[in-house]
Design a protein around this motif. Structure first.
Motif, PDB file in Angstrom:
ATOM      1  N   LEU A  77      16.751  32.765 -27.081  1.00  0.00           N
ATOM      2  CA  LEU A  77      17.336  33.938 -26.426  1.00  0.00           C
ATOM      3  C   LEU A  77      18.634  33.578 -25.720  1.00  0.00           C
ATOM      4  CD1 LEU A  77      14.494  36.101 -24.840  1.00  0.00           C
ATOM      5  CD2 LEU A  77      16.377  36.889 -26.286  1.00  0.00           C
ATOM      6  N   SER A  80      26.785  38.058 -23.972  1.00  0.00           N
ATOM      7  CA  SER A  80      25.998  39.086 -24.643  1.00  0.00           C
ATOM      8  C   SER A  80      26.669  40.460 -24.541  1.00  0.00           C
ATOM      9  CB  SER A  80      24.606  39.152 -24.020  1.00  0.00           C
ATOM     10  OG  SER A  80      23.915  40.305 -24.466  1.00  0.00           O
ATOM     11  N   ALA A  82      21.248  33.137 -28.379  1.00  0.00           N
ATOM     12  CA  ALA A  82      21.608  34.409 -29.008  1.00  0.00           C
ATOM     13  C   ALA A  82      22.494  35.257 -28.099  1.00  0.00           C
ATOM     14  CB  ALA A  82      20.348  35.183 -29.385  1.00  0.00           C
ATOM     15  N   LEU A  83      22.255  35.187 -26.802  1.00  0.00           N
ATOM     16  CA  LEU A  83      22.983  36.021 -25.850  1.00  0.00           C
ATOM     17  C   LEU A  83      24.204  35.319 -25.262  1.00  0.00           C
ATOM     18  CD1 LEU A  83      19.886  37.520 -23.987  1.00  0.00           C
ATOM     19  CD2 LEU A  83      21.327  38.655 -25.693  1.00  0.00           C
ATOM     20  N   TYR A 128      15.577  40.424 -20.058  1.00  0.00           N
ATOM     21  CA  TYR A 128      16.239  41.099 -21.185  1.00  0.00           C
ATOM     22  C   TYR A 128      15.172  41.812 -22.008  1.00  0.00           C
ATOM     23  CZ  TYR A 128      18.577  41.667 -25.704  1.00  0.00           C
ATOM     24  OH  TYR A 128      19.086  42.178 -26.879  1.00  0.00           O
ATOM     25  N   GLU A 145      23.719  37.846 -31.390  1.00  0.00           N
ATOM     26  CA  GLU A 145      22.960  38.725 -30.508  1.00  0.00           C
ATOM     27  C   GLU A 145      22.034  39.661 -31.266  1.00  0.00           C
ATOM     28  OE1 GLU A 145      26.533  40.979 -31.818  1.00  0.00           O
ATOM     29  OE2 GLU A 145      26.159  38.929 -31.100  1.00  0.00           O
ATOM     30  N   THR A 185      19.774  38.903 -33.200  1.00  0.00           N
ATOM     31  CA  THR A 185      18.418  38.352 -33.228  1.00  0.00           C
ATOM     32  C   THR A 185      17.690  38.571 -31.908  1.00  0.00           C
ATOM     33  OG1 THR A 185      19.117  36.170 -32.412  1.00  0.00           O
ATOM     34  CG2 THR A 185      19.190  36.510 -34.792  1.00  0.00           C
ATOM     35  N   ALA A 186      18.413  38.914 -30.847  1.00  0.00           N
ATOM     36  CA  ALA A 186      17.834  38.911 -29.502  1.00  0.00           C
ATOM     37  C   ALA A 186      16.669  39.885 -29.332  1.00  0.00           C
ATOM     38  CB  ALA A 186      18.921  39.175 -28.463  1.00  0.00           C
ATOM     39  N   ALA A 238      13.836  37.965 -36.642  1.00  0.00           N
ATOM     40  CA  ALA A 238      15.022  37.328 -36.076  1.00  0.00           C
ATOM     41  C   ALA A 238      15.783  36.559 -37.145  1.00  0.00           C
ATOM     42  CB  ALA A 238      14.617  36.399 -34.939  1.00  0.00           C
ATOM     43  N   ALA A 246      13.080  38.650 -28.065  1.00  0.00           N
ATOM     44  CA  ALA A 246      12.457  39.154 -26.832  1.00  0.00           C
ATOM     45  C   ALA A 246      11.044  39.660 -27.113  1.00  0.00           C
ATOM     46  CB  ALA A 246      13.319  40.260 -26.223  1.00  0.00           C
ATOM     47  N   SER A 306      27.709  34.953 -19.333  1.00  0.00           N
ATOM     48  CA  SER A 306      27.047  35.641 -20.442  1.00  0.00           C
ATOM     49  C   SER A 306      28.082  36.090 -21.460  1.00  0.00           C
ATOM     50  CB  SER A 306      26.264  36.861 -19.931  1.00  0.00           C
ATOM     51  OG  SER A 306      25.779  37.627 -21.016  1.00  0.00           O
TER      52      SER A 306
END
Length: 944
Positions: free
Chosen positions: A423, A475, A426-427, A566, A376, A378-379, A366, A383, A473
């Motif tokens: 998360l 994302s 990131a999103l 996710y 995003e 890194t998401a 990440a 996860a 959101s």
């Protein structure tokens, strides 16, 4: 009958179980980690916030800094450690600063403690740390740690500190103070000592064993650091500003039992002046912005210049190998994620390291994929890391030796929460949960015109209202919405219902709302501190719920939790449900929802002086309607035997929420003698009786918190006389209640501005009173000094109360000085000698004796003069143990036909507590213009 602390009852699920459920551990976690701020700082959101969360995910480093009061902390060090190195940092303050010198408002004692708690939480949001508290109270300035320990109890303050160590598992303990006279304040010295003692003993289960029986585990930090003292060390030693004496520069190490002679070396230097390009500031600058939010103590601070600056720390003890040249507080400690394995039994550590490696690898991936423009990216790695963390937690929790793995699970759950936060950042997930009107506005209002509707601050038992949970959101990938829930207090049967469940999918750039109908149970607990004191002389708190010990406050009552899905993993975002009100000049202000009684009752004044022989006393009872419907009822006073009130009963009819009803009662005492009497107000409405009320402590920009007080007036009957017909002018200081004290004597003070002093006719005032620290509070006041001195010269009385170094020599008719370190006498029971017992100022209209100094609280006074010209007459002498006798606490000088009086006596502390002797002294000072022994040719002839 209304009760103050209501018994809990078992939780009952509502009909929509999908939106309300019990999960004890998760519930506690949600309440402790839910975002209290509806609008987090910009540097905690988006890509900037994500970068800092990634730093935290990348390390298991943890730190506990120990101080004595809010604003003692080394904020720059904490900010660097937390926001640069990703350290999980806690800040423990032994007290809430209840006895501080409030420069902002009239809040004192427990109200000031709540205010300073909120200020420290505001500062901590800049430092990026979590606040913890002991259960002892600041009882006033303390010159020695022996005095503080004698009042607090050495075991209590040690166990409070040990509890936080066992709760938070810090790898490193640091202390701002060294338990040396270089710390000054005796409570500072205690903080330095218990930080070292807790390091040495928190891992020993025989120390504070009740904590172990309650479920805490022993914990041994790996290193202990103490801040290199600020105080200059010279050939004379260390100057102790608390006592005004020099002391040997010897620093005792309570862990090793050895002494350091001379200044401790700087073993680690933290570069707090380093610039952070994402934050756009140095860590020192960001920390100073946080410190500036502790306005009651510093009146606000500006942004300092960016420049090289460091925080230096000396290593006092270590359980790991250390080397010369170690550069960080954590040198020699395995702070990698895989280092968690060291907390497991020895034979399980190799296998556990292998299981932790994939989690660490996901964080590395990440970090490698991080882009401020594309957070995003890194998401997916985040996860994967969360999925691996969840699986490992499940495996270890069900292992046969799970009890031996609790320390590992503790750290894994921290990583679990950090992964969820990362998360969400990131999103681009945002959440806002607010109380809204039950009736939605008609029609579709475009977003750019849409505002916020004002709502109530506090819900009352039985009330129904609506909550909007708004989720958005940013994302590029769709995110599944698993559940939207509202979490009420555990074991309380709140009713929650929604007709608008959220969609199952949240696409890029979209938002959704879930609306809940909420009903508060009739037996809901009110939002109030979980700690209390019987009176301000009690140096420790009674903790009503031991499970909350160490926390800032009991959790606010309602939290929104949204579970999202996710890349095959669930994660949650959380927020405390907020109310909205429009604040002029600020716009909509979001504050956590509170629960309060339907009616709040107050009786003013809280403390009253009843001069013996006075025929009547007036008090005002106020009823505030917290409910959302009209309120009506009666209010009456419970009185001492034989006393009467007119009217005997009053009615109130309050048409709307937030409205007030009041009644003035004229109380006639019967055979009052020199003692304390209690008046109690009782409001009755719809069969309920209310005997206390809540007051919101705080100011715009802080989260408010309610303080509850019984609706009583403590009446101190005393022999107090004051000259009749006095005309008094008052120049405001900082946070004093001198006008209220004058009102107790039947005098209405006329407020005076600096402009009034420059232009108004002052001749009709018998005395002009300058409030405490007035020259600091109003810098322009010095310009009015020539006019004030002319007023004195022409026959007026100028009474100057405790001030700081802002009081200059030319503000007085003859030279005087507070010196470089103004003296204070903190022993409220110290002997007081009258230097001139027959002096007119001590004998009319009240004859002042040593008895008038009994029953004082906190201290004798602050800001004693050190030098003065021969024209001044000092009237009193007092001192603390080992202190040079102080005569600069009350003196006066004739100037022309008038009188200039300076007093450092803590009258502003005594009179709000109803100390009779303080009122008698105050009455003599403000009556000086009509004192027949002083009047003569020196004073204006004022008819009596």
């Amino acid at each position: 009958m209304q009760t103050r602390r209501q018994p809990t009852q078992r939780f009952r699920a509502s009909s929509l179980a999908a939106f309300l459920f019990l999960f004890p551990i998760a519930h506690i976690a949600a309440q402790s980690t839910a975002h209290l701020a509806a609008e987090p700082h910009s540097f905690d959101r988006g890509s900037v916030g994500l970068w800092q969360t990634l730093q935290k995910l990348h390390t298991r480093a943890s730190l506990l800094l120990v101080t004595a009061h809010p604003d003692d902390e080394d904020g720059p060090m904490l900010t660097y450690e937390s926001r640069h190195d990703g350290v999980r940092a806690d800040l423990l303050s032994l007290t809430r600063g209840e006895a501080g010198q409030n420069v902002l408002s009239a809040d004192t004692w427990d109200a000031l403690g709540l205010l300073r708690t909120q200020e420290m939480l505001a500062a901590d949001s800049y430092y990026g740390v979590h606040a913890d508290w002991a259960t002892v109270a600041d009882f006033g300035f303390t010159k020695t740690k022996e005095e503080a320990l004698s009042k607090w109890g050495s075991r209590r303050v040690l166990c409070d500190t040990v509890r936080i160590v066992r709760q938070k598992h810090p790898l490193v303990i640091a202390s701002v103070f060294a338990s040396n006279v270089s710390d000054g304040h005796g409570q500072h010295q205690v903080a330095g000592q218990v930080a070292q003692e807790a390091y040495a003993s928190a891992g020993n289960p025989s120390v504070c064993p009740d904590q172990i029986r309650a479920g805490l585990r022993p914990w041994s930090p790996q290193k202990l650091y103490v801040r290199v003292p600020f105080a200059r060390i010279t050939d004379q030693g260390v100057f102790d500003y608390a006592t005004g004496h020099w002391a040997p520069a010897i620093f005792h190490n309570f862990v090793t039992g050895t002494d350091i002679h001379g200044e401790p070396s700087t073993d680690v230097s933290i570069p707090t002046g380093q610039y952070d390009p994402l934050l756009g500031l140095t860590y020192f600058q960001l920390a100073r912005l946080g410190l500036g939010l502790q306005r009651s103590q510093n009146d606000g601070l500006g942004l300092p210049l960016a420049e090289p600056i460091t925080s230096g720390y000396h290593l006092y003890a270590a359980r790991v190998a250390v080397q010369a040249g170690d550069t960080t507080l954590f040198s020699g400690i395995d702070t990698a994620l895989t280092g968690m394995a060291s907390l497991a039994p020895t034979d399980e550590q190799p296998a556990l390291r292998k299981q932790l490696a994939p989690i660490a690898n996901s964080v590395d991936q990440a970090l490698a994929s991080y882009s401020a423009a594309h957070p995003e990216r890194t998401a997916p790695s985040l996860a994967e890391g969360l999925r691996a963390t969840d699986a490992l937690i499940e495996q270890l929790s069900t292992a046969p030796d799970a009890a031996a793995l609790q320390d590992v699970l503790f750290e894994l759950r921290i990583k679990q929460r950090q992964f969820s936060l990362a998360l969400a950042q990131a999103l681009g997930i945002s959440l806002r949960a607010i109380v809204v009107p039950s009736q939605k506005p008609a029609g579709q209002i475009p977003a750019y015109f849409r505002g916020y509707a004002n709502t109530f601050r506090a819900a009352t038992p039985g009330q129904r209202f609506a909550v909007q949970v708004h989720l958005a959101s940013g994302s590029p990938d769709a995110v599944q919405v698993v559940a939207v829930r509202l979490l009420p207090p555990a074991q309380e049967a709140w009713t929650l219902h929604t007709d608008t469940p959220p969609p199952s999918t949240l696409a890029n750039g979209t938002s959704t709302d879930a609306f809940f109908t909420v009903q508060v149970p009739l037996d809901a607990h009110f939002t109030q501190p979980f700690f209390h004191r019987a009176n301000m002389e009690q140096p420790v708190y009674t903790v009503d719920d031991p499970q909350l010990a160490g926390r800032s406050f009991a959790p606010y009552p309602l939290h929104a939790v949204v579970t999202l899905h996710y890349h095959g993993v669930d994660f949650s975002v959380e927020q405390t449900v907020a109310t909205v009100h429009q604040q002029r000049g600020l716009g909509p202000v979001f504050e956590p929802l509170l629960v309060a009684p339907a009616l709040s009752v107050a009786l003013a004044p809280r403390v009253a002086i009843l001069p013996i022989g006075q025929r009547t006393l007036r008090v005002t009872a106020t009823v505030t309607n917290n409910a959302q419907q009209p309120a009506h009822g009666t209010i009456a006073l419970k009185l001492p035997a034989g006393w009467t009130a007119e009217p005997a009963t009053a009615t109130f009819n309050i048409a709307k929420a937030g409205g007030l009803g009041s009644a003035i009662f004229t109380v006639t005492p019967q055979n009052a003698t020199a003692q304390t009497y209690t008046l109690q107000a009782e409001a009755t409405s719809l069969g309920q009786t209310y005997r206390y009320g809540d007051r919101i402590v705080g100011y715009p920009g802080l989260r408010p918190y309610p303080l509850y007080r019984d609706a009583t007036t403590q009446v101190h009957a005393a022999h107090v006389r004051v000259a009749p017909g006095l005309s008094i002018g008052y120049v405001a200081g900082t946070g004093d209640t001198l006008p209220e004290s004058l009102a107790q004597l039947g005098i209405t003070a006329q407020p005076l501005t600096v402009d009034d002093l420059a232009r108004a006719d002052l001749a009709h005032f018998d005395a002009i009173l300058l409030g405490i620290r007035a020259y600091s509070a109003q810098p322009d006041l010095a310009a009015a000094s020539p006019r004030l001195l002319a007023y004195v010269q022409q026959g007026g009385v100028l009474l100057v109360t405790y001030n700081t170094a802002a009081l200059a020599a030319n503000d007085a008719p003859y030279p005087l000085s507070l010196g470089n370190s103004p003296e204070k006498v903190i022993d409220e029971d110290s002997a007081v000698q009258r230097l001139h017992p027959q002096d007119a100022l001590l004998n009319w209209p009240n004859h002042i004796t040593e008895k008038d100094f009994s029953g004082w609280v906190e201290e004798r006074g602050h800001g004693f003069l050190s030098t003065w010209a021969a024209q001044y007459t000092p009237l009193l002498e007092m001192h603390d143990p080992d202190q040079t006798p102080q005569q600069g606490g009350l003196l006066y000088a004739r100037y022309g036909r008038g009188l200039y009086i300076y007093t450092a006596l803590a009258l502003d502390r005594q009179m709000p507590e109803g100390v009779p002797g303080a009122y008698r002294i105050f009455a003599d000072l403000i009556s000086a213009a009509k004192n027949p022994q002083l009047r003569g040719a020196q004073f204006r002839g004022v008819a009596q």
